[in-house]
Design a protein around this motif. Structure first.
Motif, PDB file in Angstrom:
ATOM      1  N   ALA A   2     -35.361  80.080 -26.720  1.00 13.64           N
ATOM      2  CA  ALA A   2     -34.497  80.338 -27.873  1.00 13.64           C
ATOM      3  C   ALA A   2     -32.836  80.238 -27.413  1.00 13.64           C
ATOM      4  N   GLY A   3     -32.274  79.665 -28.211  1.00 17.78           N
ATOM      5  CA  GLY A   3     -30.619  79.388 -28.232  1.00 17.78           C
ATOM      6  C   GLY A   3     -30.267  78.441 -27.227  1.00 17.78           C
ATOM      7  N   LEU A   4     -31.082  77.696 -26.585  1.00 18.75           N
ATOM      8  CA  LEU A   4     -30.771  76.597 -25.670  1.00 18.75           C
ATOM      9  C   LEU A   4     -31.023  75.433 -26.353  1.00 18.75           C
ATOM     10  N   ARG A   5     -29.996  74.231 -26.187  1.00 15.45           N
ATOM     11  CA  ARG A   5     -30.408  72.854 -26.447  1.00 15.45           C
ATOM     12  C   ARG A   5     -29.812  71.887 -25.740  1.00 15.45           C
ATOM     13  N   ALA A   6     -30.252  70.585 -25.663  1.00 17.86           N
ATOM     14  CA  ALA A   6     -29.873  69.686 -24.715  1.00 17.86           C
ATOM     15  C   ALA A   6     -28.671  68.762 -25.425  1.00 17.86           C
ATOM     16  N   LYS A   7     -27.636  68.354 -24.754  1.00 12.03           N
ATOM     17  CA  LYS A   7     -26.614  67.890 -25.345  1.00 12.03           C
ATOM     18  C   LYS A   7     -26.361  66.499 -24.225  1.00 12.03           C
ATOM     19  N   THR A  13     -18.705  66.956 -23.332  1.00 11.89           N
ATOM     20  CA  THR A  13     -19.418  67.681 -22.497  1.00 11.89           C
ATOM     21  C   THR A  13     -19.091  67.422 -21.085  1.00 11.89           C
TER      22      THR A  13
END
Length: 128
Positions: A2-7, A13
């Motif tokens: 939870a709370g992580l995402r790929a960019k 970035t």
């Protein structure tokens, strides 16, 4: 998690990615792989790939050094069109101090060498 995402890696970035690379002395913590050389047809067989490999080793040394791998082709005594040598030749990599680690198929090998950070200060990145 939870709370992580790929960019995607883009202008916004890039600073975070650059800090990560610096913190780990390279993209993979001092492990590097040289995978492909593209040389314009008009400039093939003139030492461009050798200059590119030397330049890559210099940059790796400048960025902290580490283990470097490649997967060149062992052309042996046979004639091979330069357009098929995009991963470099065994002769090229061995001239820069790489050693054969394991075979990949009939003619390709994983080769490896270590590049020290100090090599850059002394102006040495070559095989000796």
């Amino acid at each position: 998690m939870a709370g992580l995402r790929a960019k995607p890696l883009e202008a916004a970035t890039w600073p975070d990615f650059a800090l990560l690379v610096e913190r780990h002395k390279g993209v993979w913590g001092g492990c590097w792989r040289i995978t492909c050389f593209f040389v314009d047809r008009a400039h093939r067989r003139r030492g461009v790939a050798a200059a590119a490999l030397e330049g890559a080793l210099y940059e790796i040394a400048r960025l902290g050094g580490g283990s470097v791998e490649g997967c060149p082709e062992d052309t042996g005594d046979r004639s091979v069109s330069a357009s098929f040598l995009y991963s470099g030749t065994m002769t090229l990599f061995e001239s820069q101090g790489f050693e054969r680690i394991r075979r990949l198929g009939k003619r390709h090998w994983v080769v490896s060498r270590n590049v020290a950070r100090e090599a850059v200060r002394a102006g040495r990145t070559g095989g000796s």
